[in-house]
Scaffold this active site. Structure first.
Site, PDB file in Angstrom:
ATOM      1  N   PHE A 180       8.442  34.407  46.988  1.00  0.00           N
ATOM      2  CA  PHE A 180       8.599  35.284  48.142  1.00  0.00           C
ATOM      3  C   PHE A 180       8.256  34.538  49.420  1.00  0.00           C
ATOM      4  O   PHE A 180       7.611  33.485  49.405  1.00  0.00           O
ATOM      5  CB  PHE A 180       7.714  36.533  48.006  1.00  0.00           C
ATOM      6  CG  PHE A 180       6.241  36.235  48.002  1.00  0.00           C
ATOM      7  CD1 PHE A 180       5.495  36.261  49.174  1.00  0.00           C
ATOM      8  CD2 PHE A 180       5.591  35.920  46.814  1.00  0.00           C
ATOM      9  CE1 PHE A 180       4.137  35.981  49.167  1.00  0.00           C
ATOM     10  CE2 PHE A 180       4.226  35.639  46.794  1.00  0.00           C
ATOM     11  CZ  PHE A 180       3.503  35.666  47.977  1.00  0.00           C
ATOM     12  N   CYS A 181       8.712  35.097  50.549  1.00  0.00           N
ATOM     13  CA  CYS A 181       8.399  34.547  51.874  1.00  0.00           C
ATOM     14  C   CYS A 181       8.465  35.695  52.880  1.00  0.00           C
ATOM     15  O   CYS A 181       8.555  36.857  52.490  1.00  0.00           O
ATOM     16  CB  CYS A 181       9.360  33.419  52.242  1.00  0.00           C
ATOM     17  SG  CYS A 181      11.088  33.947  52.337  1.00  0.00           S
ATOM     18  N   THR A 182       8.441  35.392  54.154  1.00  0.00           N
ATOM     19  CA  THR A 182       8.362  36.433  55.180  1.00  0.00           C
ATOM     20  C   THR A 182       9.582  37.356  55.182  1.00  0.00           C
ATOM     21  O   THR A 182       9.461  38.568  55.096  1.00  0.00           O
ATOM     22  CB  THR A 182       8.209  35.807  56.578  1.00  0.00           C
ATOM     23  OG1 THR A 182       7.124  34.891  56.567  1.00  0.00           O
ATOM     24  CG2 THR A 182       7.959  36.882  57.632  1.00  0.00           C
TER      25      THR A 182
END
Length: 332
Positions: A180-182
């Site tokens: 996951f990331c922003t």
């Protein structure tokens, strides 16, 4: 929630799609942003578009309509949050080799990537003991918030992620990997990297952390802390409101009110993250910038962006008026 009544809409967007004419797209896109008073930065590359912009509800809708008029961008991924003030100072469209820099030419999410996981299904996936959960963001982002039990790769930038994978992950051992990331772009490219390296079950959070915070109720959330964002808000909380962090001008690291009480902190010049890394020459330059920012604030201007230009023009006019007055006095 009350934030939806706020004036400024902050829109993070991206799409991996082949844009062979991306260079020709730049000026018309910039013109559209300026016409609608949309500020922020959009990146264009052969592999797609990425960026975060802000404006009124109407101006953001106009920009999205302009982008979606291109059949290649009709389903562009975007997330919205809200802020009381404009978090950007300029309108920019930049041409890049990659819209998110991994540094490996042959990795193309347009050809292969992992499986999207909707925010509502994310908790089940990361609660599975067989799932290896990896935060693909940078160290300073992870420090202020991440998902429960997520692995921190301790990277300073996204270019370091391939090395982390090579040194720490094995497709034979790690059968199920979730990332996951922003906003979703880095983890999407990360899944393309892992698929290229032979990993089978690779997943990524659709819409990223921001979409998760928007759709998953706080009482059911597995998110811990705040989410770093790349604008003047610095971080947002679970309600997507501005969080409790500010940013050190010198090193751009997030800092708390307690951090500001430390002896290493000097507003606009240094903090405990960088006080021993900033040169005296840099400190002098930062001190001058802080001085100019304070002067600009007293006059009701920002020291950066369009308002800085207005302030510069005002100062220039005053100097010209002073010269003219001195010239007339000398002629008397």
């Amino acid at each position: 929630m009350g934030i939806y009544m706020s004036q400024i809409v902050v829109c993070a967007m991206y799409k991996f799609v082949t844009l062979e004419d991306f260079e020709a797209m730049r000026q018309p896109l910039l013109d559209t942003m300026i016409k609608n008073n949309v500020k922020g930065t959009l990146l264009l590359a052969n592999e797609g578009i990425n960026g975060t912009v802000a404006g009124t509800r109407e101006s953001i809708d106009n920009l999205l309509a302009y982008l979606k008029a291109d059949p290649r961008l009709v389903d562009i991924d975007y997330k919205e949050s809200y802020h009381q003030e404009m978090p950007f100072y300029r309108s920019k469209v930049k041409l890049k080799k990659e819209i998110v820099t991994l540094g490996i030419d042959e990795i193309d999410p347009n050809k292969i990537c992992g499986k999207y996981v909707e925010p509502k299904d994310w908790n089940d996936l990361i609660s599975d003991p067989e799932t290896v959960l990896i935060d693909t963001r940078n160290e300073y982002e992870i420090e202020i918030g991440t998902f429960k039990n997520a692995i921190n790769p301790h990277t300073e930038n996204f270019r370091e992620f391939p090395q982390y994978v090579d040194e720490n992950l094995d497709p034979k051992k790690h059968k199920k990997v979730a990332m996951f990331c922003t906003g979703g772009i880095r983890c999407e490219k990360s899944t393309a990297l892992l698929k290229a390296k032979g990993f089978d079950e690779v997943y990524h959070l659709k819409g990223g952390i921001l979409k998760y915070l928007e759709e998953v109720p706080k009482e059911k959330s597995m998110w811990q802390g705040e989410c770093f964002v790349f604008d003047s808000r610095v971080a947002v909380n679970h309600d997507l409101e501005k969080g409790n962090y500010d940013q050190c001008f010198a090193c751009r690291m997030p800092i708390t009110e307690d951090d500001k009480k430390r002896p290493e902190y000097v507003k606009g010049i240094s903090c405990h993250h960088c006080y021993d890394k900033v040169t005296e020459k840099q400190k002098a330059r930062f001190a001058e910038r802080e001085k100019q920012s304070q002067l600009a604030a007293e006059k009701g201007f920002s020291h950066v962006g369009d308002e800085a230009k207005k302030l510069a023009q005002l100062n220039k006019q005053k100097k010209q008026q002073a010269k003219e007055a001195a010239r007339k006095k000398a002629q008397q």
